[in-house]
Scaffold this motif. Structure first.
Motif, PDB file in Angstrom:
ATOM      1  N   ILE A   1      -7.372   0.767  -8.889  1.00  0.00           N
ATOM      2  CA  ILE A   1      -6.372  -0.272  -8.618  1.00  0.00           C
ATOM      3  C   ILE A   1      -7.082  -1.534  -8.101  1.00  0.00           C
ATOM      4  CG2 ILE A   1      -4.420  -0.927  -7.149  1.00  0.00           C
ATOM      5  CD1 ILE A   1      -3.489   1.938  -7.202  1.00  0.00           C
TER       6      ILE A   1
ATOM      7  N   LEU B   1       2.016   1.788  -3.637  1.00  0.00           N
ATOM      8  CA  LEU B   1       0.951   2.186  -4.573  1.00  0.00           C
ATOM      9  C   LEU B   1       0.422   3.589  -4.251  1.00  0.00           C
ATOM     10  CD1 LEU B   1      -0.955  -1.240  -4.766  1.00  0.00           C
ATOM     11  CD2 LEU B   1       0.566  -0.239  -6.501  1.00  0.00           C
TER      12      LEU B   1
ATOM     13  N   PHE C   1      -1.544   8.366  -8.359  1.00  0.00           N
ATOM     14  CA  PHE C   1      -2.457   7.579  -7.508  1.00  0.00           C
ATOM     15  C   PHE C   1      -3.875   8.167  -7.481  1.00  0.00           C
ATOM     16  CE2 PHE C   1      -3.712   4.548  -4.407  1.00  0.00           C
ATOM     17  CZ  PHE C   1      -4.390   5.193  -3.386  1.00  0.00           C
ATOM     18  N   PRO C   2      -4.058   9.507  -7.370  1.00  0.00           N
ATOM     19  CA  PRO C   2      -5.427  10.055  -7.307  1.00  0.00           C
ATOM     20  C   PRO C   2      -6.255   9.776  -8.569  1.00  0.00           C
ATOM     21  CG  PRO C   2      -3.815  11.689  -6.600  1.00  0.00           C
ATOM     22  CD  PRO C   2      -3.043  10.554  -7.222  1.00  0.00           C
ATOM     23  N   TYR C   3      -5.577   9.397  -9.661  1.00  0.00           N
ATOM     24  CA  TYR C   3      -6.295   9.168 -10.927  1.00  0.00           C
ATOM     25  C   TYR C   3      -6.471   7.676 -11.212  1.00  0.00           C
ATOM     26  CZ  TYR C   3      -5.028  14.061 -11.721  1.00  0.00           C
ATOM     27  OH  TYR C   3      -4.877  15.419 -11.583  1.00  0.00           O
TER      28      TYR C   3
ATOM     29  N   HIS D   1       0.837  -1.215   0.000  1.00  0.00           N
ATOM     30  CA  HIS D   1       0.000   0.000   0.000  1.00  0.00           C
ATOM     31  C   HIS D   1       0.867   1.258   0.000  1.00  0.00           C
ATOM     32  CE1 HIS D   1      -3.580   2.399   0.501  1.00  0.00           C
ATOM     33  NE2 HIS D   1      -2.971   3.081   1.466  1.00  0.00           N
TER      34      HIS D   1
END
Lengths: 98, 98, 98, 98, 98, 98, 98, 98, 98, 98
Positions: C79, C68, C74-76, C65
């Motif tokens: 996953i 990632l 990451f905000p887009y 975590h």
């Protein structure tokens, strides 16, 4: 390391229910042993379903698969595994099994 | 009485992140207070997602909704609630919060 | 311990593409460093999509975590994480990163 | 050329398990031969399921279908095929099987 | 080698339609060039949708991704790729583009 | 007039496979005849599945249904029909079967 | 030839509703003209939704797409097209528009 | 005649919340009036969501649509309508609103 | 009052087809009688499927359920019911069955 | 405390229907007793399906699960449970069973 596991048991209605009940009883004992060993942290029944939500505390994904695939009712199970990790808002003591 | 709650936070990328971080910090404090009060039993992060799985111990569905709908980030949340009950294989002491 | 991770990047068409390209370049460097460190074992592009399938070799779900959620885009990201374990038919040497 | 293949084996619980075990053993040998031939690059077990994720390195889609449809347990399989290609962030040597 | 590709174009209603029309015109020319080159074998409109079903004849998945990701409207596209191979009932001459 | 048809054949593993093979052989002949008649324009195998994607050129939806419902394996089929029409970017000669 | 078309209109709440109402009024006139021409056989509102179910009687899929894609609110529409044909139990006179 | 209606309100986080609260207050009054008129038999909040499940007692589907489409927050609603009828096990007096 | 009903018939391939054909013939007569009575307004075959789309004109949901649940093939049916109402763009005479 | 429960009964067509009818009759009596006891507040048939929507008024999730899992047709049921709570617009007297 924690894994969230949702297990739904799908037994065809025309199955041999005596055999199923025997497997189920065996599974309860296996589950209790794993709980006492600290591997199977929590097991809750989902209201209205032959299904449960469990939290496992294992050292590896191989260990998790070993436990799940050796459950007596495994051939009748739909299993969804979700990897968990520590939440920043959790007040659980990281050293203690949460 | 136990409820399994999966919360996924969906913040549009173009949102005001300062405001979001403030709401998020407020939420962490609220969560810690509820954990200390024994209402929010467990909260785990789902690996790879802005999402968590929690177990709530409440006296009614109204109480559960009151807690969830007052979370600062509630407008950004997808919430799935699952009613749990005691599993026959659980070795948890029914009187103790599991 | 291996995890299969499918990452789909969803950037709204009207986003600031210059900012996105900068984040994307930063991410490529981060990915290369993690590959050299043996954490990010494989990364493949899914034909026709802004998405990839990756295999991570980490010591814990928390580590996964951490990796990632610190990716610049990451905000887009949508996953999906799948826990993998050793397959009985695999001829990979268990000690070697597969 | 790489293809990501997710195989889920669905054997009805009342099936002849002896026959299934024989087919399964045959399949393990077939898989090992294809791995040694460099066609079946990776095979991992999905934790909690009778399912695997594999990466195949083949020269054509016809070759891929030939391999998959000749697997002994093919009649019991749900198969999802995803075409992969080289990711710009991959540090794998393009000439080497990744 | 053949790939079936379904492309759905999702343009937010409030987008700059002049820009979209320009990109769309550019894409038509690109598509015609690829058809003349024998790469884009077939393109059909799905009745009732801003979507098409196409058959591509390429030498590798990398080539396919290169074509698709360079389409002017790629940022607005949902793309599903399906690997095709020769059907035993097809009377198409294997040497001829089907 | 063109229709895109995706056919997935689902034969229960315990079915009488000899009967199925006979039906399948009959179907191949029927498909070849329809291709020679210009009705069944294209048939491709989906890699990894007992499924195909076909393009039919028929004069009416009734004719399409007549063809599909008379296929020997029709009782075992999941069929999805999509109405196609001419794409503005297609360089196919409208008078020629595309 | 009949096609079943389900149209769901999705207008973002913050859209310019005056413009939408004008497009909507234009569409009503277009729909009435097509009904009088015998092309748009039936249009029913789905209770509780900004959506309708319609039956079109057209000579080709191209004609159907021409009608649907020229509807003023087309950019705001999710459209599902289903090809219909005569049912053996129908007592409708095949020559009459059903 | 009874209809089960599930209403989920989806307000984009960046919406004008003052306007939304005004619409919401207006809706509460409208709902109370319809309950007193015996049209809106039951309305319950779904725990954890801005959504409700309601039972409507109306004379026609047109009346139902009239009620739902005139709710102030209708543009922000996903609505699922299910037609209900008397259950053989119900002890409700058919003449009484159940 | 109008209801849109989509009926998909799922008969297991190993079913007693003679019994099924008898039920099916019985159903055709029942459908014709209901059409003559003005209850079953329209019935169309979905191209490629053992399924139909129908429009029923009934006085209540109970009447609709009575009709559907007494169809001879009801045990083999997946049924989706959608409540319809008058569309503002419809030129059908409200007094006439549309 | 209220729970919304949707129950769909899936009986394989080749099941022993006499046994099913007996279980079904037993279930009707059980349902009537629970309604008289104020536990099973409402039960409605979903038009067109062997399914019902019910509202239960219970003191705990364990009680709810006890009721549902002891229904004679439980092995044939798909059950979805939704936790309900008081809606701010409800005019029901909180003390009265709504």
């Amino acid at each position: 390391m924690l894994f969230h596991v949702q297990i739904t048991v799908r037994v065809p209605p025309e199955a041999d229910m005596e055999k199923i009940r025997a497997l189920s009883a065996e599974e309860v004992e296996q589950a209790k042993a794993l709980q006492r060993a600290g591997k199977w942290l929590h097991v809750w029944r989902i209201a209205g379903k032959w299904a449960n939500i469990s939290i496992f505390n294992v050292d590896s994904t191989d260990e998790l698969h070993g436990i799940l695939s050796s459950l007596p009712l495994f051939p009748y199970m739909d299993i969804e595994v979700t990897a968990l990790c520590r939440h920043p808002a959790s007040i659980d003591d990281p050293q203690q099994a949460p």
